[in-house]
Every structure is written in structure tokens, then in C-alpha cells.
Scaffold this motif. Structure first.
Motif, PDB file in Angstrom:
ATOM      1  N   PRO A 101      41.837  36.955  51.890  1.00  0.00           N
ATOM      2  CA  PRO A 101      41.860  35.547  51.832  1.00  0.00           C
ATOM      3  C   PRO A 101      42.473  34.712  53.066  1.00  0.00           C
ATOM      4  CG  PRO A 101      42.811  36.511  49.708  1.00  0.00           C
ATOM      5  CD  PRO A 101      42.831  37.646  50.920  1.00  0.00           C
ATOM      6  N   ILE A 159      32.852  35.248  48.990  1.00  0.00           N
ATOM      7  CA  ILE A 159      33.788  35.651  47.951  1.00  0.00           C
ATOM      8  C   ILE A 159      33.890  37.054  47.243  1.00  0.00           C
ATOM      9  CG2 ILE A 159      34.149  34.931  45.169  1.00  0.00           C
ATOM     10  CD1 ILE A 159      34.268  32.199  46.587  1.00  0.00           C
ATOM     11  N   TYR A 160      32.635  37.662  47.213  1.00  0.00           N
ATOM     12  CA  TYR A 160      32.429  38.958  47.132  1.00  0.00           C
ATOM     13  C   TYR A 160      33.524  40.013  47.795  1.00  0.00           C
ATOM     14  CZ  TYR A 160      30.729  43.918  46.141  1.00  0.00           C
ATOM     15  OH  TYR A 160      30.891  45.008  45.892  1.00  0.00           O
ATOM     16  N   LYS A 220      38.312  42.990  48.372  1.00  0.00           N
ATOM     17  CA  LYS A 220      39.289  43.393  49.573  1.00  0.00           C
ATOM     18  C   LYS A 220      38.702  43.802  50.882  1.00  0.00           C
ATOM     19  CE  LYS A 220      43.162  43.828  46.431  1.00  0.00           C
ATOM     20  NZ  LYS A 220      42.300  43.585  44.937  1.00  0.00           N
ATOM     21  N   VAL A 264      39.841  34.369  55.575  1.00  0.00           N
ATOM     22  CA  VAL A 264      38.914  33.491  55.224  1.00  0.00           C
ATOM     23  C   VAL A 264      39.287  31.955  55.743  1.00  0.00           C
ATOM     24  CG1 VAL A 264      37.327  32.496  53.432  1.00  0.00           C
ATOM     25  CG2 VAL A 264      37.855  34.946  53.508  1.00  0.00           C
ATOM     26  N   MET A 265      40.450  31.502  55.191  1.00  0.00           N
ATOM     27  CA  MET A 265      41.036  30.318  55.241  1.00  0.00           C
ATOM     28  C   MET A 265      41.042  30.231  56.607  1.00  0.00           C
ATOM     29  SD  MET A 265      41.704  29.214  52.188  1.00  0.00           S
ATOM     30  CE  MET A 265      41.841  29.406  50.541  1.00  0.00           C
ATOM     31  N   THR A 301      36.142  39.095  49.181  1.00  0.00           N
ATOM     32  CA  THR A 301      37.131  38.808  48.989  1.00  0.00           C
ATOM     33  C   THR A 301      38.017  39.457  47.999  1.00  0.00           C
ATOM     34  OG1 THR A 301      36.743  36.527  49.987  1.00  0.00           O
ATOM     35  CG2 THR A 301      39.075  37.036  49.353  1.00  0.00           C
ATOM     36  N   LEU A 302      37.048  39.326  46.890  1.00  0.00           N
ATOM     37  CA  LEU A 302      37.342  39.939  45.667  1.00  0.00           C
ATOM     38  C   LEU A 302      37.606  41.665  45.807  1.00  0.00           C
ATOM     39  CD1 LEU A 302      35.221  37.860  43.133  1.00  0.00           C
ATOM     40  CD2 LEU A 302      37.667  37.659  43.442  1.00  0.00           C
ATOM     41  N   LEU A 326      39.423  30.852  46.378  1.00  0.00           N
ATOM     42  CA  LEU A 326      38.133  30.550  47.269  1.00  0.00           C
ATOM     43  C   LEU A 326      36.924  30.234  46.334  1.00  0.00           C
ATOM     44  CD1 LEU A 326      38.326  33.604  49.721  1.00  0.00           C
ATOM     45  CD2 LEU A 326      38.720  31.159  50.206  1.00  0.00           C
ATOM     46  N   ARG A 363      37.210  26.558  46.467  1.00  0.00           N
ATOM     47  CA  ARG A 363      36.620  26.065  47.628  1.00  0.00           C
ATOM     48  C   ARG A 363      35.043  26.252  47.765  1.00  0.00           C
ATOM     49  NH1 ARG A 363      38.488  27.467  53.762  1.00  0.00           N
ATOM     50  NH2 ARG A 363      36.529  28.336  54.367  1.00  0.00           N
ATOM     51  N   GLY A 395      42.762  35.342  46.659  1.00  0.00           N
ATOM     52  CA  GLY A 395      41.290  35.083  47.111  1.00  0.00           C
ATOM     53  C   GLY A 395      40.596  34.409  45.825  1.00  0.00           C
TER      54      GLY A 395
END
Ligand SMILES: [Fe+2]
Ligand SMILES: [Fe+2]
Lengths: 199, 253
Positions: free
Chosen positions: A193, A183-184, A189, A196-197, A186-187, B123, B126, B120
């Protein structure tokens, strides 16, 4: 983050290119100036104000070694590239020696050992929680679900180094789990995302 | 010895005063099937009405109320099925109440960010769904396999009769394996707390973030207390009974 300044002095374009490509694998933000003639060294030091000078010792002779010695500066670390261990035509005290028959992993490990601890920025980041470019690379791979072993093989560093990086990342961010780190990442960049998906 | 910790809860206190002292103890009441509306009745009276073992109730509430109070020895003096019942009720409270509530809050939080501004952010949902699955697996294993085994051991211990099947299971170190694999389910909650207060861009409805943070902290603490009872009270009790059963030679071919 300010980048680490390096002067690379070497006559051979093959070695120059090789060293630059290895340095870039460190993923520390670098500013490398390459010079092919030792005559320009003094001037370059004044302009560039480097933290490291990497030089190939095979071109040093008793005639030109004085240029290097004259420019010896306590704020600068010297990394010598030697043909083979203990073959010194001339005498200069380098801080670290890399030889042409070293493996890529050895070289990267050696450089990593000397570079981060001399990068003053690094200490500050540990307190402010800012992660280095190298740690971002590690974090990205962790978020992609790579194992320590896979990361170590991909980045040519020892598994032990990967673990150390991961510990530092967790300490800096206050995030322990892979899911949290993802998560970190992704936030911030470091990973998209979509990537990850797809996992 | 002077006690500098929080005030200890005793059976002569009024139940209402106990809740005023620490409202988080409200969570515990439902685990004992104690309903509100206790007027001026004492802890002992309320427990008596609801057929709750008051001593057990006190040890649980005190360990919940004061993190430094952990009556390992006292708790081990109660029948295992009392502890198992309490733990199972707590499982239901997590899965049926707390987790859905927090999931709902997180869903609300993610809708505060249009996806284009913060790709994101989905997520986060998720992340919590994955956490829920992880916790569900953890609890299901305990409810479906570990707790029934523990009750079986208790029954054998009380009747001094050990079936061949149970004997084999004890020999196969069933509970030791569980103890080793019994993992920490709080790490992700801690990470989520940090993501919310450190790394998410600020939003207008900051109360929502505060609320999520508080809920996560409470759940974290509850889980901690719960796991401590499992690891430090229940498992040692089971191992003790197993040892005694084997020593007594309760199983004879
Ligand atoms: Fe449990
Ligand atoms: Fe558990």
C-alpha cells in the motif's frame, strides 16, 4: 504452483551463469540443475525429470553426442546454445536454437515463446484464474503506473508481449482498469500500500 | 409479431402497477419530478398532472425496463430539450444521490477490516473517490459545455437562424469530437464488483457486500442506459440538425 524443471548442461561457467541469469528474467518459477560434464546427464535426467534440457553444442563431439541422443525423450524439449547460427559440428535435432550473438531481448522472447506453452500448469491457471509469476511481475509494474513501453524495456520483452500478458491478466482476474488491478495487487501483496500511496 | 420480452408499459396502466412491475422505475419518477401518492391514477393521468410528455415518459421507462427495447427512432422524434432535461436530471441523481450512498457503504465496508489485518484496504475508498472524480468530470463537461451547445443547435434549427459563432463551432466539429471522446464510465464499477465478490476476504456482515454489489449493478445498468441515449439518440439528432442548418445556408454573412 509447481516449478518448471530444467537441466542446463554446459562446460563454460560464463555461459552457465549467463543462461541462468536470463532464465531468471522469465519470472516463471524454475528449478535449474546445472551440470558441467555430459557423463552425468543420464543420471540427472532420471533424478530431476526435466521438461527442458538446455545445452551448449560447442562441447558436443561425435564421441559424446550419443549420450544426448540416447537420452532423447519425447517429454523433454531441447534448447541448443550455438556459437553462431548453422555451425553444427555434430548433428542433433534441437527444438530451438539460441546463438551467442543473439540480443538479450531476442533470447528472452524466444524462451518465452517455447516455455509457457509447454508449461502444463499455465493452461490450468487460465481456467482457475491464477496468474503466473511472470504475470505478477507485469501486474506489479502496471500497478506502479508504468507504461507498456517502460515495462517492455525493463523486462527485455517486446511491447507486444506486454500487451498479451495484460490481456491475459484481465481475462483471468475479471478486472479491466489500472485502478482495479492496483487494488487486486495490493490485496494479494504483489505491491505494498505504501508504494501505491507514494504514486 | 409475438413479444416474448417483459411486459411493455402503456399509458393506460395504473402508475402503481407500473412500479409493482419493476420497482427500479422508481428512480425514473424523480427525474420527471413525479411524486408518489398517485392512488389509482393511470400513467397518462399522473404525467398530465405533472406536465410530463407521456409518450416520452413511456419510451424512457420502457427502455429502462427492458434492456432489449431501445426505441431509437421514437426517441429521436421528441424535442431535443426534453432529452437533455432528462439526461441532466439523471446526472444529478448520480452525483447527488447514488455516488454518495455507495461511497458511504464502501467506507463502512473498509472499517470492517482492521488495517493491520488487511493493509491496503483503505485503497478501496480511494478507488471510489477517484471514480467519483472521474464521473464528475465526465458529467460536468456534458452539463457545462455539451448540453448548452446542443440546446443552441436546437434553437437555431427551430428558428432557422444560425449565429456566426455557432456556425464556426459546427464547422470545427464540436459534437463529433465529443462523440469520439465520450468514454465508458462503467468499467471501474465492474472491476469493483469483482473485487468485492472474488477477492476480498469474507467478512461477518456479508449483507453489506451484497448491498454494495446490488447498488453497483444498478448504477452500472443505469449508466449504460444513459450513455446509450447520449450516443445513439442525442448525438445523431444533433448531427442531423447541424447538417440541415448548413444545407439551408441558415448562416449568411
Ligand atoms: Fe451523461
Ligand atoms: Fe456521458
Amino acid at each position: 504452483m509447481s516449478s518448471l524443471k530444467i537441466i542446463l548442461f554446459c562446460k563454460s561457467p560464463i555461459i552457465r551463469a549467463g543462461v541462468v541469469s536470463l532464465l531468471n528474467k522469465l519470472s516463471i518459477s524454475l528449478e535449474i540443475k546445472t551440470i558441467s560434464s555430459i557423463d552425468k546427464l543420464g543420471k540427472m535426467i532420471t533424478i530431476h525429470n526435466p521438461r527442458f534440457i538446455i545445452y551448449s553444442s560447442s562441447y558436443l563431439t561425435s564421441d559424446n553426442i550419443f549420450v544426448l541422443n540416447k537420452n532423447k525423450n519425447p517429454g523433454i524439449k531441447y534448447i541448443e546454445i550455438a556459437d553462431r547460427k548453422n555451425v553444427h559440428s555434430v548433428n542433433i535435432q534441437s527444438d530451438i536454437i539460441i546463438t551467442l550473438d543473439n540480443s538479450e531481448e531476442d533470447i528472452i522472447n524466444t524462451l518465452e515463446r517455447i516455455i509457457p506453452e509447454n508449461n502444463g500448469q499455465e493452461k490450468k491457471n487460465a481456467q482457475t484464474g491464477i496468474i503466473s509469476d511472470r504475470e505478477k511481475t507485469i501486474l506489479r509494474n502496471v500497478a506502479l503506473g508504468k507504461t507498456n513501453k517502460e515495462i517492455s524495456e525493463k523486462l527485455f520483452i517486446s511491447p507486444h508481449t506486454v500487451i498479451t500478458h495484460r490481456k491475459n491478466i484481465t481475462a483471468k482476474l475479471g478486472i479491466k482498469t489500472i485502478a482495479g488491478l492496483t487494488i487486486y495487487a495490493t490485496l494479494n501483496k504483489i505491491i505494498s500500500p505504501d508504494e501505491v500511496m507514494r504514486l | 409479431m409475438p413479444n416474448y420480452g417483459p411486459m411493455q408499459i402503456t399509458k393506460n396502466m395504473k402508475m402503481a402497477d407500473v412500479i409493482h412491475l419493476n420497482y427500479l422505475l422508481l428512480n425514473i419518477l424523480s427525474r420527471f419530478n413525479i411524486t408518489l401518492g398517485f392512488g389509482d391514477k393511470t400513467v397518462e393521468e399522473v404525467c398530465g398532472e405533472h406536465k410530463v410528455n407521456v409518450e416520452f415518459f413511456l419510451e424512457i421507462t420502457n427502455s429502462y425496463h427492458d434492456e432489449n427495447y431501445f426505441p431509437k427512432k421514437q426517441l429521436q422524434g421528441f424535442p431535443v430539450h426534453l432529452i437533455v432535461n432528462y439526461l441532466k436530471k439523471t446526472h444529478d441523481y448520480y452525483l447527488d444521490k447514488k455516488i454518495p450512498e455507495i461511497a458511504e457503504l464502501i467506507l463502512r465496508l473498509t472499517t470492517q477490516f482492521p488495517p493491520s489485518t488487511l493493509p491496503g484496504i483503505d485503497l478501496l475508498n480511494r478507488f471510489f473517490i477517484d471514480y467519483k472524480e472521474e464521473l464528475t468530470r465526465h458529467i460536468q463537461r456534458e452539463d457545462d459545455s455539451i448540453m448548452p451547445y446542443i440546446l443552441e443547435v436546437e434553437q437555431a434549427f427551430n428558428s432557422k437562424k444560425l449565429s456566426g459563432m455557432l456556425f464556426e463551432k459546427i464547422k470545427a466539429e464540436f459534437i463529433e469530437k465529443f462523440a469520439l471522446e465520450h468514454d465508458n464510465v462503467e468499467d471501474k464499477l465492474y472491476d469493483l464488483k469483482n473485487i468485492i465478490i472474488k477477492y476480498l476476504p469474507p467478512i461477518e456482515d456479508q449483507d453489506l457486500c451484497n448491498q454494495i454489489f446490488i447498488e453497483l449493478s444498478r448504477l452500472e445498468r443505469d449508466l449504460n442506459n444513459h450513455a446509450r441515449i447520449e450516443d445513439k439518440v442525442l448525438i445523431p439528432m444533433v448531427m442531423h440538425m447541424e447538417r440541415k442548418l448548413l444545407e439551408q445556408g441558415a448562416y449568411r454573412k
